[in-house]
Design a protein around this motif. Structure first.
Motif, PDB file in Angstrom:
ATOM      1  N   MET A  93       0.912  -0.487  -0.056  1.00  0.00           N
ATOM      2  CA  MET A  93       0.595   0.104   0.261  1.00  0.00           C
ATOM      3  C   MET A  93       0.879   1.008   0.017  1.00  0.00           C
ATOM      4  N   ALA A  95       0.112   3.938  -2.484  1.00  0.00           N
ATOM      5  CA  ALA A  95      -0.465   5.002  -1.946  1.00  0.00           C
ATOM      6  C   ALA A  95      -1.048   6.238  -1.070  1.00  0.00           C
ATOM      7  N   VAL A  97      -3.076   8.331   0.644  1.00  0.00           N
ATOM      8  CA  VAL A  97      -4.778   7.684   0.617  1.00  0.00           C
ATOM      9  C   VAL A  97      -5.665   8.832   1.224  1.00  0.00           C
ATOM     10  N   ASP A  99      -7.450  11.065   4.008  1.00  0.00           N
ATOM     11  CA  ASP A  99      -8.288  10.476   5.350  1.00  0.00           C
ATOM     12  C   ASP A  99      -9.650  10.763   5.370  1.00  0.00           C
ATOM     13  N   PRO A 127     -12.454   5.605   5.118  1.00  0.00           N
ATOM     14  CA  PRO A 127     -12.540   4.434   5.728  1.00  0.00           C
ATOM     15  C   PRO A 127     -10.905   4.291   5.381  1.00  0.00           C
ATOM     16  N   ILE A 129      -8.012   1.824   4.839  1.00  0.00           N
ATOM     17  CA  ILE A 129      -8.294   1.262   3.572  1.00  0.00           C
ATOM     18  C   ILE A 129      -6.621  -0.216   4.498  1.00  0.00           C
ATOM     19  N   LEU A 130      -5.891  -0.029   4.824  1.00  0.00           N
ATOM     20  CA  LEU A 130      -4.747  -0.924   5.089  1.00  0.00           C
ATOM     21  C   LEU A 130      -5.425  -1.469   6.461  1.00  0.00           C
ATOM     22  N   PHE A 146       3.037   2.125   4.394  1.00  0.00           N
ATOM     23  CA  PHE A 146       3.224   2.579   3.874  1.00  0.00           C
ATOM     24  C   PHE A 146       3.343   3.714   4.868  1.00  0.00           C
ATOM     25  N   LYS A 164       1.863   2.815  13.927  1.00  0.00           N
ATOM     26  CA  LYS A 164       1.355   2.549  12.791  1.00  0.00           C
ATOM     27  C   LYS A 164       0.950   1.285  12.328  1.00  0.00           C
ATOM     28  N   LYS A 168      -2.770  -0.539  12.194  1.00  0.00           N
ATOM     29  CA  LYS A 168      -3.185  -1.254  11.484  1.00  0.00           C
ATOM     30  C   LYS A 168      -3.266  -2.935  10.962  1.00  0.00           C
TER      31      LYS A 168
HETATM   32  O1  C5P Z   1      -2.194   6.673   8.513  1.00  0.00           O
HETATM   33  P1  C5P Z   1      -2.094   6.851   7.561  1.00  0.00           P
HETATM   34  O2  C5P Z   1      -1.616   7.790   6.248  1.00  0.00           O
HETATM   35  O3  C5P Z   1      -0.382   7.332   7.935  1.00  0.00           O
HETATM   36  O4  C5P Z   1      -0.966   5.894   6.783  1.00  0.00           O
HETATM   37  C1  C5P Z   1      -0.740   5.359   5.702  1.00  0.00           C
HETATM   38  C2  C5P Z   1      -1.088   3.787   5.017  1.00  0.00           C
HETATM   39  O5  C5P Z   1      -2.493   3.317   5.459  1.00  0.00           O
HETATM   40  C3  C5P Z   1      -0.414   3.719   3.663  1.00  0.00           C
HETATM   41  O6  C5P Z   1      -0.110   2.224   3.348  1.00  0.00           O
HETATM   42  C4  C5P Z   1      -1.965   3.842   2.747  1.00  0.00           C
HETATM   43  O7  C5P Z   1      -2.113   3.456   1.062  1.00  0.00           O
HETATM   44  C5  C5P Z   1      -3.109   3.544   4.073  1.00  0.00           C
HETATM   45  N1  C5P Z   1      -4.521   4.173   4.289  1.00  0.00           N
HETATM   46  C6  C5P Z   1      -5.137   3.660   3.749  1.00  0.00           C
HETATM   47  N2  C5P Z   1      -5.852   4.201   3.402  1.00  0.00           N
HETATM   48  C7  C5P Z   1      -6.987   5.369   4.273  1.00  0.00           C
HETATM   49  C8  C5P Z   1      -4.807   5.968   4.336  1.00  0.00           C
HETATM   50  C9  C5P Z   1      -4.069   5.721   4.559  1.00  0.00           C
HETATM   51  O8  C5P Z   1      -5.048   2.452   3.057  1.00  0.00           O
HETATM   52  N3  C5P Z   1      -7.626   6.152   4.822  1.00  0.00           N
END
Ligand code: C5P
Length: 228
Positions: A93, A95, A97, A99, A127, A129-130, A146, A164, A168
């Motif tokens: 993951m 990308a 994403v 928040d 949401p 996703i990770l 990441f 983290k 996660k």
């Molecule tokens: O919490 P944070 O945004 O720092 O976490 C980063 C990691 O979580 C990345 O791997 C990112 O792809 C993933 N992520 C996600 N869904 C979100 C926010 C971040 O999967 N809404």
């Protein structure tokens, strides 16, 4: 690289940054270029993997030899990852994403309000996703997250990454320091790779391609069983 240590493996990589529309012409986005994720997809392909890249608004060219699924919003990225993660050996993951997304998407272009000095946007959480993947059973799928952090102190940076990884439910977490001039859109990167319990497994600095190979070295060591 001459290594074929990912031959027969299915690797899914998310790259780029999501865009959350506000109206037909505007979005909330971020500065992720997709370079590190694209380098990971290319490096995994070179090591023999079958790679699907879930590509969110890349500023760089698509990698050759990979399946590409273009997405734009976090919701689109989520739907694509959930589908592609089924039967994948590795999900990375990379990308960025969003928040939050705008609570409503205006049907027409938002106009300046005469006499108003400001404009307040209401956002709602997307949401994670990770975390959703990490907290669902994912036996046989190595989950790599990441974390882009602005924390300058290395010890605290690693601690943030460890927290983290735990929160996660990721198997590996790649932490990199970002800022106005570091990380995003650059050709070089500097990362710390964390594993179970937040243990520092490796550090890597250099081109995004060499960082990708360092991450995949750790991934290859963590893959169990034989490829099918
Ligand atoms: O919490 P944070 O945004 O720092 O976490 C980063 C990691 O979580 C990345 O791997 C990112 O792809 C993933 N992520 C996600 N869904 C979100 C926010 C971040 O999967 N809404």
């Amino acid at each position: 690289s001459a290594r074929r240590d990912l031959a027969g493996r299915r690797v899914v990589v998310t790259a780029g940054g999501t865009r959350e529309p506000l109206d037909p012409v505007r979005f909330l986005g971020n500065r992720s270029s997709g370079k590190q994720g694209v380098a990971l997809a290319e490096a995994a392909r070179a090591r023999g993997a079958e790679v699907t890249l879930i590509a969110a608004n890349l500023e760089v060219a698509d990698p050759v030899g990979c399946g590409i699924r273009p997405v734009s919003t976090a919701a689109e990225l989520q739907a694509a990852v959930i589908e592609e993660a089924l039967g994948a050996d590795v999900v990375v993951m990379a990308a960025a994403v969003a928040d939050y997304r705008p609570a409503t998407v205006s049907e027409s272009k938002i106009k300046k309000q005469p006499g108003e000095d400001g404009l307040t946007l209401e956002l709602v959480r997307n949401p994670d996703i990770l975390a959703e993947l990490g907290h669902a059973p994912h036996d046989g799928t190595l989950l790599v997250g990441f974390a882009a952090e602005t924390e300058p102190d290395d010890e605290r940076l690693v601690a943030l990454g460890a927290a983290k990884l735990e929160a996660k439910g990721a198997d590996l977490l790649v932490v990199n320091r970002v800022g106005w001039t570091e990380g995003f859109a650059r050709d070089e990167n500097r990362v710390v790779i964390l594993g179970a319990g937040g243990a520092v497994l490796d550090r890597s600095a250099g081109s995004k391609m060499s960082v990708a190979d360092a991450i995949l070295d750790v991934v290859a060591r963590h893959l169990g069983g034989e490829p099918d």
